[in-house]
Design a protein around this motif. Structure first.
Motif, PDB file in Angstrom:
ATOM      1  N   UNK A 161      16.654  62.094  68.051  1.00  0.00           N
ATOM      2  CA  UNK A 161      16.115  63.116  68.949  1.00  0.00           C
ATOM      3  C   UNK A 161      15.609  64.335  68.178  1.00  0.00           C
ATOM      4  N   UNK A 162      15.960  64.423  66.913  1.00  0.00           N
ATOM      5  CA  UNK A 162      15.514  65.553  66.097  1.00  0.00           C
ATOM      6  C   UNK A 162      14.010  65.507  65.866  1.00  0.00           C
ATOM      7  N   UNK A 163      13.425  66.673  65.746  1.00  0.00           N
ATOM      8  CA  UNK A 163      12.007  66.760  65.431  1.00  0.00           C
ATOM      9  C   UNK A 163      11.724  66.619  63.953  1.00  0.00           C
ATOM     10  N   UNK A 164      12.770  66.546  63.134  1.00  0.00           N
ATOM     11  CA  UNK A 164      12.617  66.410  61.687  1.00  0.00           C
ATOM     12  C   UNK A 164      12.530  64.931  61.323  1.00  0.00           C
ATOM     13  N   UNK A 165      11.346  64.475  60.894  1.00  0.00           N
ATOM     14  CA  UNK A 165      11.151  63.043  60.635  1.00  0.00           C
ATOM     15  C   UNK A 165      11.928  62.533  59.424  1.00  0.00           C
ATOM     16  N   UNK A 166      12.470  63.435  58.604  1.00  0.00           N
ATOM     17  CA  UNK A 166      13.281  63.008  57.463  1.00  0.00           C
ATOM     18  C   UNK A 166      14.538  62.285  57.942  1.00  0.00           C
ATOM     19  N   UNK A 167      15.019  62.630  59.131  1.00  0.00           N
ATOM     20  CA  UNK A 167      16.245  62.031  59.664  1.00  0.00           C
ATOM     21  C   UNK A 167      16.041  60.620  60.199  1.00  0.00           C
ATOM     22  N   UNK A 168      14.823  60.214  60.466  1.00  0.00           N
ATOM     23  CA  UNK A 168      14.581  58.992  61.229  1.00  0.00           C
ATOM     24  C   UNK A 168      14.749  57.707  60.425  1.00  0.00           C
ATOM     25  N   UNK A 169      14.271  57.703  59.212  1.00  0.00           N
ATOM     26  CA  UNK A 169      14.209  56.476  58.435  1.00  0.00           C
ATOM     27  C   UNK A 169      15.474  56.160  57.673  1.00  0.00           C
ATOM     28  N   UNK A 170      15.464  55.071  56.895  1.00  0.00           N
ATOM     29  CA  UNK A 170      16.644  54.631  56.152  1.00  0.00           C
ATOM     30  C   UNK A 170      16.843  55.329  54.813  1.00  0.00           C
ATOM     31  N   UNK A 171      16.004  56.291  54.477  1.00  0.00           N
ATOM     32  CA  UNK A 171      16.124  56.957  53.185  1.00  0.00           C
ATOM     33  C   UNK A 171      17.237  58.017  53.217  1.00  0.00           C
ATOM     34  N   UNK A 172      17.492  58.575  52.050  1.00  0.00           N
ATOM     35  CA  UNK A 172      18.462  59.659  51.881  1.00  0.00           C
ATOM     36  C   UNK A 172      19.884  59.201  52.237  1.00  0.00           C
ATOM     37  N   UNK A 173      20.741  60.151  52.533  1.00  0.00           N
ATOM     38  CA  UNK A 173      22.173  59.877  52.700  1.00  0.00           C
ATOM     39  C   UNK A 173      22.593  59.733  54.157  1.00  0.00           C
ATOM     40  N   UNK A 174      21.657  59.862  55.083  1.00  0.00           N
ATOM     41  CA  UNK A 174      22.019  59.977  56.492  1.00  0.00           C
ATOM     42  C   UNK A 174      22.646  58.713  57.075  1.00  0.00           C
ATOM     43  N   UNK A 175      22.411  57.571  56.476  1.00  0.00           N
ATOM     44  CA  UNK A 175      22.961  56.320  57.009  1.00  0.00           C
ATOM     45  C   UNK A 175      24.265  55.926  56.335  1.00  0.00           C
ATOM     46  N   UNK A 176      24.728  56.701  55.383  1.00  0.00           N
ATOM     47  CA  UNK A 176      25.958  56.333  54.660  1.00  0.00           C
ATOM     48  C   UNK A 176      27.144  56.202  55.613  1.00  0.00           C
ATOM     49  N   UNK A 177      27.274  57.131  56.564  1.00  0.00           N
ATOM     50  CA  UNK A 177      28.422  57.090  57.477  1.00  0.00           C
ATOM     51  C   UNK A 177      28.340  55.918  58.452  1.00  0.00           C
ATOM     52  N   UNK A 178      27.162  55.326  58.581  1.00  0.00           N
ATOM     53  CA  UNK A 178      27.025  54.180  59.481  1.00  0.00           C
ATOM     54  C   UNK A 178      27.574  52.895  58.862  1.00  0.00           C
ATOM     55  N   UNK A 179      27.626  52.837  57.534  1.00  0.00           N
ATOM     56  CA  UNK A 179      28.002  51.598  56.867  1.00  0.00           C
ATOM     57  C   UNK A 179      29.456  51.193  57.123  1.00  0.00           C
ATOM     58  N   UNK A 180      30.457  52.080  56.942  1.00  0.00           N
ATOM     59  CA  UNK A 180      31.822  51.642  57.257  1.00  0.00           C
ATOM     60  C   UNK A 180      31.991  51.283  58.728  1.00  0.00           C
ATOM     61  N   UNK A 181      31.280  51.965  59.611  1.00  0.00           N
ATOM     62  CA  UNK A 181      31.359  51.646  61.036  1.00  0.00           C
ATOM     63  C   UNK A 181      30.760  50.260  61.288  1.00  0.00           C
ATOM     64  N   UNK A 182      29.614  50.008  60.686  1.00  0.00           N
ATOM     65  CA  UNK A 182      28.929  48.725  60.863  1.00  0.00           C
ATOM     66  C   UNK A 182      29.804  47.559  60.435  1.00  0.00           C
ATOM     67  N   UNK A 183      30.389  47.660  59.248  1.00  0.00           N
ATOM     68  CA  UNK A 183      31.155  46.532  58.732  1.00  0.00           C
ATOM     69  C   UNK A 183      32.534  46.424  59.377  1.00  0.00           C
ATOM     70  N   UNK A 184      33.116  47.550  59.778  1.00  0.00           N
ATOM     71  CA  UNK A 184      34.363  47.472  60.540  1.00  0.00           C
ATOM     72  C   UNK A 184      34.109  46.795  61.886  1.00  0.00           C
ATOM     73  N   UNK A 185      32.985  47.132  62.511  1.00  0.00           N
ATOM     74  CA  UNK A 185      32.624  46.496  63.781  1.00  0.00           C
ATOM     75  C   UNK A 185      32.385  45.006  63.590  1.00  0.00           C
TER      76      UNK A 185
END
Length: 331
Positions: A161-185
């Motif tokens: 929902x952010x207007x900052x397009x840097x947040x949208x894609x898979x680059x940078x560190x923003x998806x790091x917190x999703x990884x333990x959730x993904x694999x635990x799920x």
């Protein structure tokens, strides 16, 4: 080898790295039914980064829903409370401007005024689809069967929902917190599938686990770890010596404004300002025409840029070579 951790490592250290272990420990405890331990680990996440209060709230709600335990509601309240306290009180107090600098990244009023438009915005960029598609591949789709997958929703929501397009894609560190959730799920989904009354679900892991492994290997060449196979990765930059020539001309204790690339080298000896902030007039300013911090265009004239940025101040060019300009404040 998950893409979210690779991109985080490639982006250098970020405080979000501290959340990865806490999330893994909390989610592991949830899977084995140690809810008090899970709440203890998850509760610490609010001290890592302000947006993780939403993640903590999501963990609490999943605990309350799945395990019918009231402690989950207390954890959700803890997460929301610290989120509000962080953005409304603590961070503004620590900010010299007395405000929370990221409040303009999400237009809450605009979303309330035009919810349909906000919904369209969420699904309007290809970078967002790329992020979701990579999550589905990494989790073999089966992770969606676990309620733990819902814990990813707050992070994806504020990013999309952010207007900052840097947040949208898979680059940078923003998806790091999703990884333990993904694999635990995924682990949780496999565990529950093995106890399913449906035969095809009981054997799903025999297909899904090899599939996610193959997906990770196939993605590897396009991920940061794949760069280790490229000899160019290990060659010293042709501009290395020039960069150090520039920095050698800045006296210790000086104030200097620069982009992200040279900041780590300058911090030990000087007071460094990032060029993207509203800064006091620095004694030195570095223009690096290969530093992404400047955006699509770089100042051709470092002196003119400095004097335009800081009206009333005079600067002189003291070094210019190989794409670097170093200007010094006069007087």
């Amino acid at each position: 080898m998950s893409w979210g951790l690779q991109t985080a490592v490639a982006a250098q250290f970020h405080e979000i790295a501290l959340a990865i272990l806490l999330l893994a420990l909390a989610l592991e405890s949830m899977i084995i039914g140690r809810l008090r331990t899970a709440v203890a680990w998850a509760g610490l996440l609010v001290f890592v980064k302000e947006d993780l209060g939403l993640t903590v709230a999501a963990i609490g709600l999943v605990i309350a829903w799945r395990y019918r335990d009231r402690i989950g509601l207390w954890l959700a309240a803890w997460g929301v409370g610290w989120l509000l306290l962080s953005v409304a009180v603590i961070l503004p107090l620590l900010n010299t401007g007395g405000q929370y600098d990221y409040s303009d990244r999400i237009d809450v009023r605009g979303m309330i005024a035009d919810p349909v438009g906000a919904l369209v915005t969420i699904f309007s960029a290809s970078a967002k689809y790329e992020t979701v598609w990579l999550l589905l591949l990494a989790g073999g789709f089966l992770f969606l069967r676990s309620p733990l997958s819902l814990i990813m929703v707050p992070t994806l929501a504020w990013r999309f929902v952010s207007g900052n397009d840097v947040y949208w894609g898979p680059e940078w560190h923003y998806s790091a917190v999703l990884m333990p959730v993904l694999f635990a799920a995924l682990i949780d989904a496999i565990d529950t599938s093995r106890r399913s009354g449906r035969r095809w679900l009981r054997s799903a892991d025999a297909v899904v686990v090899p599939a996610v492994t193959v997906a990770a290997l196939l993605l590897l060449p396009s991920q940061p770890l794949g760069e280790l196979a490229d000899p160019a990765t290990f060659r010293q930059s042709e501009r290395w010596a020039t960069a150090h020539q520039v920095m050698a001309q800045i006296p210790a204790g000086s104030t200097v404004e620069t982009g992200v690339v040279l900041m780590p080298y300058l911090v030990p000896d000087t007071e460094v300002f990032w060029l993207g902030n509203d800064n006091p007039a620095p004694e030195y300013l570095i223009v690096d025409d290969q530093d992404w911090s400047w955006g699509p265009t770089h100042p051709a004239d470092g002196v003119a840029h400095a004097e335009e940025t800081y009206p009333g101040e005079s600067y002189e060019l003291v070094f210019q070579e190989n794409g670097y300009q170093l200007v010094r404040r006069i007087g």
